[in-house]
Design a protein around this motif. Structure first.
Motif, PDB file in Angstrom:
ATOM      1  N   ILE A   1       0.810  -1.067  -0.022  1.00 50.35           N
ATOM      2  CA  ILE A   1      -0.059   0.115  -0.004  1.00 50.35           C
ATOM      3  C   ILE A   1       0.889   1.113  -0.060  1.00 50.35           C
ATOM      4  CG2 ILE A   1      -0.180   0.096   2.494  1.00 50.35           C
ATOM      5  CD1 ILE A   1      -3.083   0.996   2.021  1.00 50.35           C
ATOM      6  N   LEU A   2       2.098   1.106   0.548  1.00 49.68           N
ATOM      7  CA  LEU A   2       2.755   2.362   0.597  1.00 49.68           C
ATOM      8  C   LEU A   2       3.460   2.482  -1.199  1.00 49.68           C
ATOM      9  CD1 LEU A   2       5.184   1.742   3.681  1.00 49.68           C
ATOM     10  CD2 LEU A   2       3.730   3.765   3.204  1.00 49.68           C
ATOM     11  N   ALA A   3       3.816   1.605  -1.730  1.00 47.33           N
ATOM     12  CA  ALA A   3       3.942   1.768  -3.047  1.00 47.33           C
ATOM     13  C   ALA A   3       2.748   2.223  -3.862  1.00 47.33           C
ATOM     14  CB  ALA A   3       4.714   0.379  -3.572  1.00 47.33           C
ATOM     15  N   ASP A   4       1.448   1.672  -3.781  1.00 46.49           N
ATOM     16  CA  ASP A   4       0.422   2.183  -4.369  1.00 46.49           C
ATOM     17  C   ASP A   4      -0.113   3.493  -4.003  1.00 46.49           C
ATOM     18  OD1 ASP A   4       0.689  -0.424  -5.527  1.00 46.49           O
ATOM     19  OD2 ASP A   4      -0.806  -1.219  -4.210  1.00 46.49           O
ATOM     20  N   ARG A   5      -0.081   3.637  -2.762  1.00 43.51           N
ATOM     21  CA  ARG A   5      -0.642   5.124  -2.313  1.00 43.51           C
ATOM     22  C   ARG A   5       0.128   6.145  -1.624  1.00 43.51           C
ATOM     23  NH1 ARG A   5      -6.309   3.002   0.675  1.00 43.51           N
ATOM     24  NH2 ARG A   5      -6.771   1.492  -0.540  1.00 43.51           N
ATOM     25  N   GLY A   6       1.224   5.817  -1.430  1.00 48.05           N
ATOM     26  CA  GLY A   6       2.053   6.781  -0.604  1.00 48.05           C
ATOM     27  C   GLY A   6       1.996   6.608   0.796  1.00 48.05           C
ATOM     28  N   LEU A   7       2.719   7.353   1.555  1.00 50.72           N
ATOM     29  CA  LEU A   7       2.558   7.416   3.055  1.00 50.72           C
ATOM     30  C   LEU A   7       1.216   8.033   3.413  1.00 50.72           C
ATOM     31  CD1 LEU A   7       3.860   6.903   5.831  1.00 50.72           C
ATOM     32  CD2 LEU A   7       4.913   9.147   5.883  1.00 50.72           C
ATOM     33  N   ALA A   8       0.775   8.971   2.924  1.00 49.28           N
ATOM     34  CA  ALA A   8      -0.369   9.659   3.307  1.00 49.28           C
ATOM     35  C   ALA A   8      -1.747   8.582   2.998  1.00 49.28           C
ATOM     36  CB  ALA A   8      -0.631  11.061   2.526  1.00 49.28           C
ATOM     37  N   GLY A   9      -1.771   8.082   1.855  1.00 49.52           N
ATOM     38  CA  GLY A   9      -2.877   7.000   1.639  1.00 49.52           C
ATOM     39  C   GLY A   9      -2.335   5.831   2.506  1.00 49.52           C
ATOM     40  N   ALA A  10      -1.577   5.473   2.874  1.00 51.88           N
ATOM     41  CA  ALA A  10      -1.245   4.138   3.565  1.00 51.88           C
ATOM     42  C   ALA A  10      -1.943   4.549   5.089  1.00 51.88           C
ATOM     43  CB  ALA A  10       0.062   3.565   3.690  1.00 51.88           C
ATOM     44  N   LEU A  11      -1.455   5.702   5.718  1.00 54.35           N
ATOM     45  CA  LEU A  11      -2.035   6.059   6.878  1.00 54.35           C
ATOM     46  C   LEU A  11      -3.179   6.201   6.986  1.00 54.35           C
ATOM     47  CD1 LEU A  11       0.787   8.493   8.003  1.00 54.35           C
ATOM     48  CD2 LEU A  11       0.373   5.912   8.606  1.00 54.35           C
ATOM     49  N   THR A  12      -3.803   6.820   6.020  1.00 49.97           N
ATOM     50  CA  THR A  12      -5.505   7.014   5.719  1.00 49.97           C
ATOM     51  C   THR A  12      -5.899   5.615   5.946  1.00 49.97           C
ATOM     52  OG1 THR A  12      -5.179   8.846   4.280  1.00 49.97           O
ATOM     53  CG2 THR A  12      -7.327   7.648   4.401  1.00 49.97           C
ATOM     54  N   ALA A  13      -5.681   4.547   5.163  1.00 50.72           N
ATOM     55  CA  ALA A  13      -5.992   3.276   5.385  1.00 50.72           C
ATOM     56  C   ALA A  13      -6.021   2.787   6.696  1.00 50.72           C
ATOM     57  CB  ALA A  13      -5.388   2.179   4.321  1.00 50.72           C
ATOM     58  N   VAL A  14      -4.944   2.708   7.218  1.00 49.62           N
ATOM     59  CA  VAL A  14      -4.576   2.424   8.784  1.00 49.62           C
ATOM     60  C   VAL A  14      -5.624   2.924   9.683  1.00 49.62           C
ATOM     61  CG1 VAL A  14      -2.924   2.261  10.622  1.00 49.62           C
ATOM     62  CG2 VAL A  14      -2.188   1.809   8.470  1.00 49.62           C
ATOM     63  N   THR A  15      -5.763   4.421   9.689  1.00 50.46           N
ATOM     64  CA  THR A  15      -6.649   4.979  10.655  1.00 50.46           C
ATOM     65  C   THR A  15      -8.210   4.616  10.446  1.00 50.46           C
ATOM     66  OG1 THR A  15      -6.564   6.933   9.178  1.00 50.46           O
ATOM     67  CG2 THR A  15      -5.034   6.847  11.144  1.00 50.46           C
ATOM     68  N   THR A  16      -8.445   4.354   9.102  1.00 50.61           N
ATOM     69  CA  THR A  16      -9.883   3.999   8.671  1.00 50.61           C
ATOM     70  C   THR A  16     -10.030   2.655   9.286  1.00 50.61           C
ATOM     71  OG1 THR A  16      -9.594   5.401   6.732  1.00 50.61           O
ATOM     72  CG2 THR A  16     -11.323   3.590   6.876  1.00 50.61           C
TER      73      THR A  16
END
Length: 387
Positions: free
Chosen positions: A263-278
């Motif tokens: 997910i880091l490669a796909d969405r970057g750090l911001a997107g990955a953290l958004t997924a984790v917090t969600t």
């Protein structure tokens, strides 16, 4: 801050120095304990830094003692006793005589003749004329002394404190080498454990399923060669083999994800953290500042740190709300994870903080955990990420 406010702050600092100097004299043998000496020195060091407005880096823990003392910490004990009493006592006398004058001016008559207050050291207040002239005069003069002298004297004491407790270049280098040596050992241990985990996951999971699938395919091939008409049996073996391959692929993806989350490669750090917090079981607010370009290794550590911390929140904290703030200032990236739970987070209790700390230290970062019993909990992760 105004000059009056600075004088007031200096006076409070000097009175605190007087009390700490007296306390040092009274409990000096106890303060020679290595850990108590370091804690006592750190308190004075931070206090002096706040007065001078000088940000101080946290001092690293020692190898054998958590916060063990250094020779400078022990040297500070007699220096503090001497300077605290010498500089704090005049401040106490100044403040005390202002209070005496403030009481004597309106209330001199309420004292018995033998107990009446004295102004300017030895002038008894025997009437209104003395009270109304010498009382305000003493207040004004001592207030002027406090206004002019408290700030520079307090700052002088703070500079002495930092001069004694600040490490020399050689000492800082020695501590730095010690920290890096310990960090390298932790990294090697963590790396070895990670390799063993990956090997175990591949051997016990993916490899075992692939071997079982290969055996089913071999049996199906032999069964088809022996009796091509037994389609149901061959079909069952092929179905099991197909399911085994899908399960092996799922496990292989899980192993890869633990090494570098896709997910880091796909969405970057911001997107990955958004997924984790969600996905967190506790409502979590995510705030991400301008991160610019972040090295991949730092992204992985921040991702796993946030994921592990939020897992702890969901499992252990009984929190109703959490927050994640990721920001960058210069070459330092910080991630702050908070929750309003019951607190009490501790490395030794198996809450995952030790794992976070190992990952962060591997990149020469820092982890600060503030989790008093009853909450709230704040975990601050800072990592260097280049300019």
């Amino acid at each position: 801050m105004s000059r009056t406010g600075q004088a007031w702050r200096g006076g409070v600092y000097l009175l605190g120095s007087l009390m700490s100097g007296a306390a040092t004299v009274l409990v000096l043998p106890l303060l020679f304990h290595p850990r108590l000496a370091r804690l006592w020195a750190n308190w004075h060091r931070d206090r002096a830094g706040r007065l001078l407005g000088t940000p101080l880096e946290p001092r690293p823990a020692r190898r054998r003692w958590a916060d063990a003392a250094t020779p400078r910490d022990l040297l500070w004990l007699p220096v503090n006793a001497l300077t605290g009493l010498a500089l704090g006592l005049p401040a106490l006398l100044c403040v005390g005589n202002i209070v005496v004058a403030a009481i004597a001016t309106p209330l001199w008559w309420a004292f018995r003749p033998v107990d009446r207050p004295r102004l300017f050291v030895d002038v008894p207040v025997t009437g209104w004329a003395t009270a109304l002239t010498l009382g305000p005069l003493q207040i004004v003069l001592l207030a002027a002394v406090a206004y002019l002298a408290f700030r520079p004297i307090a700052r002088a004491h703070a500079r002495i404190c930092l001069a004694v407790l600040s490490h020399s270049t050689a000492e800082e280098l020695a501590e730095r080498v010690e920290v890096l040596t310990r960090t390298r050992a932790d990294v090697l241990d963590a790396h070895g454990a990670e390799l063993r985990r990956i090997e175990r996951d591949l051997h016990d999971g993916t490899q075992a399923r692939l071997v079982a699938t290969a055996m089913r395919l071999a049996v199906a091939r032999q069964a088809f060669a022996d009796d091509p008409r037994d389609e149901a049996f061959v079909e069952g073996l092929l179905r099991d083999a197909h399911e085994g391959i899908e399960e092996a692929m799922t496990e292989l993806r899980d192993v890869i994800r633990s090494v570098y989350p896709p997910i880091l490669a796909d969405r970057g750090l911001a997107g990955a953290l958004t997924a984790v917090t969600t996905r967190c079981g506790v409502p979590t607010r995510l705030t991400i500042g301008d991160l610019d370009r972040v090295p991949a290794a730092v992204e992985v550590v921040v991702y796993f740190a946030v994921a592990e911390a939020l897992t702890n929140v969901a499992k252990h904290s009984r929190a109703t709300a959490a927050g994640v703030r990721v920001d960058r200032a210069g070459d330092r990236l910080s991630a702050v994870i908070t929750d309003n739970g019951t607190g009490g987070a501790d490395d030794s209790r198996g809450t995952g903080i030790a794992g976070i700390r190992r990952r962060v230290l591997a990149l020469d970062g820092t982890v600060d955990v503030d989790s008093p019993t009853g909450g709230p909990t704040t975990i601050t992760v800072e990592l260097p990420c280049g300019s």
